[in-house]
Design a protein around this motif. Structure first.
Motif, PDB file in Angstrom:
ATOM      1  N   GLY A  42      -2.743  14.171   0.648  1.00  0.00           N
ATOM      2  CA  GLY A  42      -4.149  13.823   0.783  1.00  0.00           C
ATOM      3  C   GLY A  42      -5.141  14.932   0.530  1.00  0.00           C
ATOM      4  O   GLY A  42      -6.356  14.708   0.616  1.00  0.00           O
ATOM      5  N   ASP A  43      -4.693  16.153   0.234  1.00  0.00           N
ATOM      6  CA  ASP A  43      -5.624  17.238  -0.085  1.00  0.00           C
ATOM      7  C   ASP A  43      -6.239  17.008  -1.463  1.00  0.00           C
ATOM      8  O   ASP A  43      -5.535  16.686  -2.423  1.00  0.00           O
ATOM      9  N   VAL A  44      -7.562  17.196  -1.554  1.00  0.00           N
ATOM     10  CA  VAL A  44      -8.267  17.095  -2.828  1.00  0.00           C
ATOM     11  C   VAL A  44      -8.828  18.469  -3.160  1.00  0.00           C
ATOM     12  O   VAL A  44      -9.470  19.110  -2.312  1.00  0.00           O
ATOM     13  N   TYR A  45      -8.558  18.925  -4.383  1.00  0.00           N
ATOM     14  CA  TYR A  45      -9.050  20.250  -4.782  1.00  0.00           C
ATOM     15  C   TYR A  45      -9.297  20.256  -6.283  1.00  0.00           C
ATOM     16  O   TYR A  45      -8.877  19.353  -7.012  1.00  0.00           O
ATOM     17  N   GLN A  46      -9.996  21.309  -6.744  1.00  0.00           N
ATOM     18  CA  GLN A  46     -10.239  21.517  -8.163  1.00  0.00           C
ATOM     19  C   GLN A  46      -9.533  22.785  -8.606  1.00  0.00           C
ATOM     20  O   GLN A  46      -9.617  23.828  -7.936  1.00  0.00           O
TER      21      GLN A  46
ATOM     22  N   ASN B 155       0.852  -1.185   0.000  1.00  0.00           N
ATOM     23  CA  ASN B 155       0.000   0.000   0.000  1.00  0.00           C
ATOM     24  C   ASN B 155       0.891   1.240   0.000  1.00  0.00           C
ATOM     25  O   ASN B 155       1.488   1.584   1.015  1.00  0.00           O
ATOM     26  N   HIS B 156       0.961   1.895  -1.150  1.00  0.00           N
ATOM     27  CA  HIS B 156       1.799   3.082  -1.280  1.00  0.00           C
ATOM     28  C   HIS B 156       0.944   4.317  -1.531  1.00  0.00           C
ATOM     29  O   HIS B 156       1.397   5.264  -2.179  1.00  0.00           O
ATOM     30  N   VAL B 157      -0.278   4.330  -1.002  1.00  0.00           N
ATOM     31  CA  VAL B 157      -1.205   5.415  -1.294  1.00  0.00           C
ATOM     32  C   VAL B 157      -0.640   6.757  -0.866  1.00  0.00           C
ATOM     33  O   VAL B 157      -0.845   7.779  -1.534  1.00  0.00           O
ATOM     34  N   ASN B 158       0.097   6.803   0.224  1.00  0.00           N
ATOM     35  CA  ASN B 158       0.605   8.071   0.741  1.00  0.00           C
ATOM     36  C   ASN B 158       1.784   8.606  -0.058  1.00  0.00           C
ATOM     37  O   ASN B 158       2.299   9.678   0.254  1.00  0.00           O
ATOM     38  N   SER B 159       2.223   7.887  -1.068  1.00  0.00           N
ATOM     39  CA  SER B 159       3.295   8.390  -1.928  1.00  0.00           C
ATOM     40  C   SER B 159       2.798   8.629  -3.344  1.00  0.00           C
ATOM     41  O   SER B 159       3.579   8.685  -4.278  1.00  0.00           O
ATOM     42  N   ILE B 160       1.477   8.803  -3.464  1.00  0.00           N
ATOM     43  CA  ILE B 160       0.863   8.964  -4.780  1.00  0.00           C
ATOM     44  C   ILE B 160       0.175  10.324  -4.874  1.00  0.00           C
ATOM     45  O   ILE B 160      -0.527  10.757  -3.963  1.00  0.00           O
ATOM     46  N   CYS B 161       0.403  10.986  -5.979  1.00  0.00           N
ATOM     47  CA  CYS B 161      -0.346  12.192  -6.359  1.00  0.00           C
ATOM     48  C   CYS B 161      -1.058  11.877  -7.667  1.00  0.00           C
ATOM     49  O   CYS B 161      -0.518  11.156  -8.507  1.00  0.00           O
ATOM     50  N   SER B 162      -2.263  12.401  -7.828  1.00  0.00           N
ATOM     51  CA  SER B 162      -2.994  12.117  -9.062  1.00  0.00           C
ATOM     52  C   SER B 162      -3.849  13.301  -9.475  1.00  0.00           C
ATOM     53  O   SER B 162      -4.191  14.170  -8.658  1.00  0.00           O
ATOM     54  N   MET B 163      -4.164  13.343 -10.741  1.00  0.00           N
ATOM     55  CA  MET B 163      -5.100  14.321 -11.304  1.00  0.00           C
ATOM     56  C   MET B 163      -6.020  13.577 -12.253  1.00  0.00           C
ATOM     57  O   MET B 163      -5.609  12.618 -12.916  1.00  0.00           O
ATOM     58  N   TRP B 164      -7.280  13.988 -12.317  1.00  0.00           N
ATOM     59  CA  TRP B 164      -8.233  13.248 -13.133  1.00  0.00           C
ATOM     60  C   TRP B 164      -9.469  14.089 -13.406  1.00  0.00           C
ATOM     61  O   TRP B 164      -9.748  15.084 -12.718  1.00  0.00           O
ATOM     62  N   GLY B 165     -10.207  13.646 -14.411  1.00  0.00           N
ATOM     63  CA  GLY B 165     -11.555  14.138 -14.664  1.00  0.00           C
ATOM     64  C   GLY B 165     -11.704  15.637 -14.743  1.00  0.00           C
ATOM     65  O   GLY B 165     -10.950  16.334 -15.427  1.00  0.00           O
ATOM     66  N   ASN B 166     -12.701  16.145 -14.022  1.00  0.00           N
ATOM     67  CA  ASN B 166     -13.111  17.542 -14.113  1.00  0.00           C
ATOM     68  C   ASN B 166     -12.191  18.428 -13.257  1.00  0.00           C
ATOM     69  O   ASN B 166     -12.619  19.041 -12.283  1.00  0.00           O
ATOM     70  N   PHE B 167     -10.916  18.476 -13.636  1.00  0.00           N
ATOM     71  CA  PHE B 167      -9.903  19.322 -12.986  1.00  0.00           C
ATOM     72  C   PHE B 167      -9.641  18.945 -11.529  1.00  0.00           C
ATOM     73  O   PHE B 167      -9.316  19.799 -10.700  1.00  0.00           O
TER      74      PHE B 167
END
Length: 470
Positions: A20-24, A1-13
């Motif tokens: 762990g911050d999620v923003y648009q 489980n490497h979730v805490n070392s992952i950054c991602s972007m997807w979909g509607n900005f």
């Protein structure tokens, strides 16, 4: 489980930082997604370019720099240091490969970038980069909000934070998103849709994912997707919600969970090539006709994508899709079907279900005498021997079809008495001592008398030719 070392972007900005911050952030310029900001010379950077499409925002380009290697990913091609390449490609500890859905870059420096060639990019970093990064992915310090959206006691808006990481590009004109919009008011307005998304992602069928992944960021993203949709644009609305569900499912699989088969023919369907089937969680290491044990040796996280049905492998020889392993062909100078034979100098190979089964073919033996004293046997044994007589070099006595004796006359050399020279070679056919074929050191050949080369014996079975050396 490497979730805490992952950054991602997807979909509607949507963006999720390492912390762990999620923003648009609805920017369509080129941005620094993540880079190493603590070194005098940046070891790596990942830049992304988003563009608007009829079904929503897509990522049109991902540019990755690792030390002095530049890799540019677009939907149609991959360019390394200015040159178009064919995947997979290995260069300076970097592997770039692709499957039916993703293009993936892996570096031995502890950097993985994965792009679905549409709207989603995921970056995974080794923990050694903690508290060393900057960009839309944040600083990777393990503390949410601070340093990104609260700096020196002041609140930083999402648009302001995003605009700070724009990459200057004089060849591309684009407009920064407004920093004066009331983001809190938008969140308050969308709150009424949160229950619908919570019911969706807290459903029992997603329980495996909730055990390995915090679902709240994705409930928030789903809420914004439903809230900001336009009634007249159903394709965009569905695409945005599908992208968030896909991201949640993708991260769940990466974390070791088992996402449900939540797609239907009419909702977020994925079309696979050939006769492959889509799965939310499968091994990225696909067994093929050329490599049937790839999956067994795989150490990668499961991913979503198109896979061969159970009991089949991908035909990478003729590219016909997924077939039973026993129907695999072989390839050498051409394609061989099962049962066909390939003959080479020292072996004979038969194609059997995609594998070559080879057996050795007995070939002619080679024995040599060089400089009158250096011998190499038929089995490759080398030795040195000085003599002064006639010696049996080779003979066959118990073979009815071919009987011969080959003698070599070794004598002290005329110029160097300490060395020996090969004075002559005598060949006796069928053990006939009265009909010897004699080859002398001066190049003359006798067979009861001097003969001229090329020469063939009376029986028409043995022939001698003159070469430039022998």
């Amino acid at each position: 489980n490497h979730v805490n070392s992952i950054c991602s972007m997807w979909g509607n900005f949507h963006f999720k930082t390492f912390d762990g911050d999620v923003y648009q952030f609805p920017g369509t310029c080129e941005y620094n997604l993540v880079s190493d900001c603590q070194s005098l010379i940046r070891q790596f950077s990942v830049h992304v370019k988003r563009t608007e499409h009829s079904t929503g925002p897509n990522i049109s380009r991902v540019s990755i720099t690792i030390n002095d290697i530049g890799v540019e990913l677009t939907e149609k091609q991959v360019v390394v240091n200015g040159e178009k390449v064919t995947l997979p490609v290995h260069i300076a500890g970097i592997l770039v490969e692709e499957n039916t859905i993703y293009t993936r870059l892996y570096s031995k420096m502890g950097i993985t970038v994965k792009w679905n060639k549409e709207d989603a990019v995921m970056v995974e970093l080794d923990s050694k980069y903690s508290n060393r990064t900057c960009g839309l992915c944040g600083d990777f310090n393990g503390v949410p909000v601070y340093s990104e959206f609260i700096e020196s006691g002041w609140k930083v808006g999402y648009a302001e934070f995003g605009n700070m990481h724009r990459v200057p590009n004089p060849t591309h004109a684009c407009k920064d998103p407004s920093e004066t919009d009331d983001e809190q008011n938008v969140e308050n307005k969308c709150e009424k849709f949160q229950a619908d998304c919570a019911d969706l992602l807290k459903d029992e069928k997603w329980s495996s994912c909730s055990r390995v992944l915090n679902r709240e960021p994705y409930i928030k993203a789903c809420t914004n997707d439903i809230c900001l949709r336009q009634p007249e644009d159903e394709d965009t609305n569905t695409s945005a919600l599908c992208a968030t569900l896909s991201e949640y499912s993708r991260q769940c699989s990466h974390a070791g969970g088992t996402p449900p088969s939540w797609r239907t023919a009419n909702f977020c369907a994925v079309t696979c090539p050939y006769n492959m089937v889509h799965s939310e969680s499968g091994s990225p290491c696909m067994d093929t006709c050329s490599h049937k044990d790839t999956n067994t040796l795989c150490e990668e996280h499961n991913i979503d994508g198109c896979f061969c049905p159970p009991g089949t492998v991908f035909d990478d020889i003729s590219n016909t899709g997924c077939i039973p392993a026993e129907k695999c062909q072989c390839k050498h100078d051409r394609i061989y079907s099962t049962g066909e034979i390939l003959r080479k100098d020292e072996e004979e190979c038969i194609c059997a279900e995609g594998n070559w089964i080879c057996t050795s073919i007995p070939g002619p033996g080679l024995c040599t005498v060089e400089e009158g004293s250096h011998f190499t046997t038929f089995d490759g044994k080398e030795f040195t021997f000085h003599g002064d007589c006639k010696y049996v070099l080779s003979k066959v006595r118990d073979c009815k079809e071919s009987r011969f004796i080959i003698l070599g006359q070794i004598v002290p050399c005329f110029t160097h008495q300490t060395d020996t020279c090969l004075k002559s070679v005598v060949v006796l056919f069928n053990n006939d001592m009265k009909n010897a074929l004699i080859i002398k050191a001066d190049g003359t050949v006798q067979h009861n008398a001097d003969v001229t080369l090329p020469y063939m014996t009376g029986e028409g079975e043995e022939a001698l030719y003159l070469f430039s050396v022998f």
